[in-house]
Design an enzyme around this catalytic site. Structure first.
Site, PDB file in Angstrom:
ATOM      1  N   SER A   1      -9.392  -0.204   7.611  1.00  0.00           N
ATOM      2  CA  SER A   1      -8.898  -0.130   6.227  1.00  0.00           C
ATOM      3  C   SER A   1      -8.276  -1.384   5.654  1.00  0.00           C
ATOM      4  CB  SER A   1      -7.895   1.011   6.096  1.00  0.00           C
ATOM      5  OG  SER A   1      -8.597   2.211   5.951  1.00  0.00           O
TER       6      SER A   1
ATOM      7  N   SER B   1      -9.385   2.120   3.382  1.00  0.00           N
ATOM      8  CA  SER B   1      -8.575   2.832   2.422  1.00  0.00           C
ATOM      9  C   SER B   1      -7.605   1.944   1.624  1.00  0.00           C
ATOM     10  CB  SER B   1      -7.775   3.905   3.161  1.00  0.00           C
ATOM     11  OG  SER B   1      -6.925   3.314   4.121  1.00  0.00           O
TER      12      SER B   1
ATOM     13  N   LYS C   1       0.847  -1.198   0.000  1.00  0.00           N
ATOM     14  CA  LYS C   1       0.000   0.000   0.000  1.00  0.00           C
ATOM     15  C   LYS C   1       0.880   1.245   0.000  1.00  0.00           C
ATOM     16  CE  LYS C   1      -3.686   2.155   2.767  1.00  0.00           C
ATOM     17  NZ  LYS C   1      -4.452   2.064   4.038  1.00  0.00           N
TER      18      LYS C   1
HETATM   19  N1  GLN Z   1     -12.554   4.733   7.159  1.00  0.00           N
HETATM   20  C1  GLN Z   1     -11.795   5.117   8.300  1.00  0.00           C
HETATM   21  C2  GLN Z   1     -11.296   6.531   8.151  1.00  0.00           C
HETATM   22  O1  GLN Z   1     -11.570   7.133   7.154  1.00  0.00           O
HETATM   23  C3  GLN Z   1     -10.664   4.147   8.536  1.00  0.00           C
HETATM   24  C4  GLN Z   1      -9.522   4.349   7.629  1.00  0.00           C
HETATM   25  C5  GLN Z   1      -8.343   3.494   7.977  1.00  0.00           C
HETATM   26  O2  GLN Z   1      -8.462   2.472   8.652  1.00  0.00           O
HETATM   27  N2  GLN Z   1      -7.184   3.930   7.546  1.00  0.00           N
HETATM   28  O3  GLN Z   1     -10.638   7.043   9.007  1.00  0.00           O
END
Ligand code: GLN
Length: 496
Positions: A187, A163, A88
């Site tokens: 994420s 994400s 990632k």
């Molecule tokens: N959807 C959550 C956020 O926007 C989690 C994102 C993540 O785990 N990086 O913060």
């Protein structure tokens, strides 16, 4: 017919061991499939073909030496020798760009490699490229990437989740056997669920965060995606453990995780929290998760209804703590030290112009929310209060883990939603995270894996959460489930 890119880690290991395939062949097939399908999926932001092929050559040399010794690859110091890996784009890899899905880091080449990547490379893995992400990992769909959305391989008009959507889509479409993601509030688990793959968020402190570009430092964890619990466990075992470069990483050894066929789950207690089957959850998601729980029961597990009473506060608590930490972490992007710069009359001019132009809407929103929540007059009312409620959420888990060994629940309230569905409504997007945020707030591990499909043919995922540092039990439960079901083997039909 099975092609090279269909192979799981365990299968590839077997063939590499016998010399029936080479790492070069496996890596070439991987790169070919990426170039054939990445146009449709947009899972990769950067493809490291040359570096990967050079590493594959080196791996093949080591493989032939290893073969001479007769030692199985899996028991060597390089258990993942020759296996391709996607990373990632919020994790640094020397020699490759690191954009974090943001224009503010366009053209940034970090001078060092993240510990997790270092460890996996030392274990023999071959990094083939960097995958798409919501800007600074803020989002649940990859729509917040400044470089375009990733498409879900099961239905290209839908999001892959986020994400870490690029990594999940890459594994789901058989572009790579494994990929790294990060999980601050879901994420890894939510995109795993949306794409029908297995994904782990380890215990906070289990895996080094060095080289993971910080978002919410008290919540961030590096995790991994793969085709099965067994594959993800192999990657996890190689990347976990104390790292002197991350003060929050713990010195708790990772025991060898043993997988025995036909072992069953006798003696295992699994709790099903009533707060995770709320109104508004897609009916098929609830059905498939409940069916999966029945299968765990048939495998011998004792199932109990449990309660995590503070669950309803997870969304507001997380969306105060995460932006507060993000606002501090993102302060370093000032147009001076990293990435592009917009010129101005004064230093402040440079800061404001660069930040104003290069941060996307969601990153800007979080910086503003977080700065507000931390400001002198509001700290106690918002950030301070959120920390207190976080402790209550943590206690819920401590309480329940006195009675059960794991918690089974849905990963997300719905299956993958259409691209653009939450376009103008950040709050609706935040609500997608209701079932995943708690594990980060409490610091416990969570494993997501596929348990069926909805009426539209989209994957449904289930989550198992466990005690701190007990990833092994989660892997063993998911392994037992995957021994008697085939959901994890069903693949989207991507034509090449
Ligand atoms: N959807 C959550 C956020 O926007 C989690 C994102 C993540 O785990 N990086 O913060």
């Amino acid at each position: 017919m099975t092609t090279l890119t269909d192979l799981s880690i365990i299968e590839a290991q077997g063939l590499l061991q016998k010399g029936e395939i080479s790492s070069r062949q496996l890596t070439e097939a991987t790169l070919e499939r990426i170039s054939a399908l990445n146009g449709d999926l947009h899972a990769f932001l950067y493809i490291a073909a040359e570096q990967a092929l050079a590493q594959a050559e080196a791996a093949d040399k080591k493989l032939s030496e290893l073969r001479k010794t007769g030692l199985p690859i899996s028991q060597s110091t390089t258990p993942l020798l020759g296996i391709p890996l996607a990373v990632k784009d919020v994790l640094t890899v020397e020699g490759m760009p690191c954009t974090c899905g943001s224009k503010i880091l366009e053209g940034y080449f970090p001078p060092f490699t993240a510990t997790v990547v270092n460890r996996l490379q030392a274990a023999g893995m071959i990094v083939v490229g960097k995958t798409n992400t919501d800007e600074f990992a803020m989002g649940s769909s990859t729509e917040n990437s400044a470089y375009g959305v990733t498409h879900n391989p099961w239905d290209l008009s839908r999001v892959p989740g986020g994400s870490s959507g690029g990594s999940a889509a890459a594994v789901a479409a058989n572009l790579v056997p494994a990929a790294l993601g990060t999980d601050t509030g879901g994420s890894v688990r939510q995109p795993a669920s949306f794409c029908g793959v297995t994904g782990l968020k380890p215990t906070y402190g289990r895996v080094s965060r060095y080289g993971l570009v910080a978002y919410g430092s008290s919540l961030d964890a590096c995790g991994a995606f793969g085709r099965s619990a067994e594959d993800v466990a192999a990657v996890f075992s190689a990347m976990a453990g104390r790292d002197p470069l991350d003060a929050t990483s713990q010195n708790i050894p990772v025991k060898q995780i043993s997988f025995e066929t036909g072992q069953g789950l006798r003696g295992v207690k699994i709790g099903v929290p009533k707060e995770y089957f709320i109104q508004g959850i897609q009916l098929e998601v609830e059905q498939k998760v409940r069916e999966a729980v029945l299968i765990l029961q048939n495998l011998g597990a004792e199932i109990k209804e449990v309660s995590l009473p503070h669950t309803e506060y997870a969304v507001p608590v997380y969306y105060l703590i995460a932006p507060a930490e993000a606002s501090a972490n993102l302060a370093r992007y000032d147009g001076i030290r990293f990435g592009p710069r917009l010129d101005g009359e004064t230093m402040w001019d440079v800061f404001t112009k660069t930040r104003g132009a290069k941060f996307g809407d969601e990153a800007t929103r979080r910086v503003m929310l977080g700065t507000y929540a931390l400001s002198a007059g509001y700290y106690d009312a918002y950030y301070g209060q959120a920390q207190k409620v976080r402790t209550l959420i943590k206690r819920d888990f401590e309480q329940v883990f006195r009675e059960v060994d794991a918690i089974a629940c849905p990963v997300a309230p719905t299956t993958a939603f259409p691209i653009g569905a939450h376009g103008d409504d950040p709050l609706a997007m935040y609500l997608e995270d209701v079932f995943t945020l708690t594990a980060n707030l409490a610091g416990v591990p969570g494993l997501a894996f596929p348990v069926g499909f909805d009426g539209k043919g989209l994957p449904v995922g289930m989550q198992l959460m466990g005690r701190h540092f007990d990833e092994a039990s989660l892997f063993q439960m998911a392994y037992a489930y995957q021994q008697v079901t085939d959901w994890h083997k069903i693949k989207p039909t991507m034509t090449r």
